[in-house]
Design a protein around this motif. Sequence first.
Motif, short mmCIF file in Angstrom:
data_model
loop_
_atom_site.label_atom_id
_atom_site.label_comp_id
_atom_site.label_asym_id
_atom_site.label_seq_id
_atom_site.Cartn_x
_atom_site.Cartn_y
_atom_site.Cartn_z
N LYS A 24 0.83 -1.20 0.00
CA LYS A 24 0.00 0.00 0.00
C LYS A 24 0.87 1.26 0.00
O LYS A 24 0.56 2.24 -0.69
N GLN A 25 1.98 1.23 0.74
CA GLN A 25 2.89 2.37 0.74
C GLN A 25 3.51 2.57 -0.64
O GLN A 25 3.60 3.69 -1.13
N SER A 26 3.91 1.47 -1.26
CA SER A 26 4.48 1.55 -2.61
C SER A 26 3.45 2.10 -3.60
O SER A 26 3.77 2.92 -4.46
N SER A 27 2.22 1.67 -3.46
CA SER A 27 1.13 2.17 -4.30
C SER A 27 0.92 3.67 -4.08
O SER A 27 0.70 4.42 -5.03
N THR A 28 1.03 4.12 -2.85
CA THR A 28 0.91 5.54 -2.55
C THR A 28 2.02 6.33 -3.21
O THR A 28 1.78 7.39 -3.81
N LEU A 29 3.24 5.81 -3.17
CA LEU A 29 4.36 6.48 -3.83
C LEU A 29 4.15 6.53 -5.34
O LEU A 29 4.49 7.52 -6.00
N ARG A 30 3.56 5.48 -5.90
CA ARG A 30 3.24 5.46 -7.33
C ARG A 30 2.15 6.51 -7.63
O ARG A 30 2.23 7.23 -8.63
N ASN A 31 1.16 6.63 -6.75
CA ASN A 31 0.14 7.68 -6.92
C ASN A 31 0.77 9.06 -6.91
O ASN A 31 0.40 9.94 -7.70
N ILE A 32 1.72 9.26 -6.01
CA ILE A 32 2.40 10.56 -5.93
C ILE A 32 3.16 10.83 -7.23
O ILE A 32 3.09 11.95 -7.77
N GLN A 33 3.85 9.83 -7.75
CA GLN A 33 4.57 10.03 -9.02
C GLN A 33 3.60 10.33 -10.16
O GLN A 33 3.86 11.20 -10.99
N ASN A 34 2.48 9.62 -10.19
CA ASN A 34 1.47 9.90 -11.22
C ASN A 34 0.93 11.32 -11.08
O ASN A 34 0.67 11.99 -12.08
N HIS A 35 0.75 11.76 -9.87
CA HIS A 35 0.29 13.13 -9.59
C HIS A 35 1.30 14.14 -10.16
O HIS A 35 0.92 15.09 -10.84
N ILE A 36 2.57 13.91 -9.88
CA ILE A 36 3.63 14.79 -10.39
C ILE A 36 3.63 14.78 -11.91
O ILE A 36 3.74 15.82 -12.56
N ASN A 37 3.51 13.59 -12.50
CA ASN A 37 3.52 13.47 -13.96
C ASN A 37 2.38 14.27 -14.59
O ASN A 37 2.55 14.87 -15.65
N ALA A 38 1.22 14.27 -13.96
CA ALA A 38 0.06 14.95 -14.53
C ALA A 38 0.11 16.46 -14.34
O ALA A 38 -0.26 17.21 -15.24
#
Length: 162
Positions: free
Chosen positions: A46-60
Amino acid sequence: MKILFNTLKAFLFVSLAFAGGNVQANDNAYGKQKVVYHINYDNAKKQSSTLRNIQNHINAVGADNLDLRVVMHGNGLSLILKPEALTNVPKFKHANADQTMSQKIDKLKMQGVKFNVCANTLKGRNVNVDRDLYDATKEDIVASGVAELAHLQQQGFVYLRP
């Protein structure tokens, strides 16, 4: 003629695909954002998924358009807890700052993401910042994780807890 048509069709497809992938970044459709992600769980996936969400947020949105914080308290501190630190801090069940997680954290920090650590958790669980935590400094420590979340929301930060 058919070869020319297929070549033009392929060129058009590639051009549209390339342009479509950059529309949000180029026209800044999301504007400037202030966001705080809340982590108080110790599940590594879940933490790794959150970090992936953060990266997706930055990308967008674009790193230049974001003021993004991650606030960790309680079990959430396991995100940056070194695996070898478990012997020092028996109140934690998991230490998720392995090489893969550390690389994700480094990448986010290089894009301006700030990771905040709750002082109450450090004290209550006898965590030594220098010895037990991955890439945390005294400047990363906030008096209280939950108080920091409320404070950031008062400053206009959007609260997210994936």
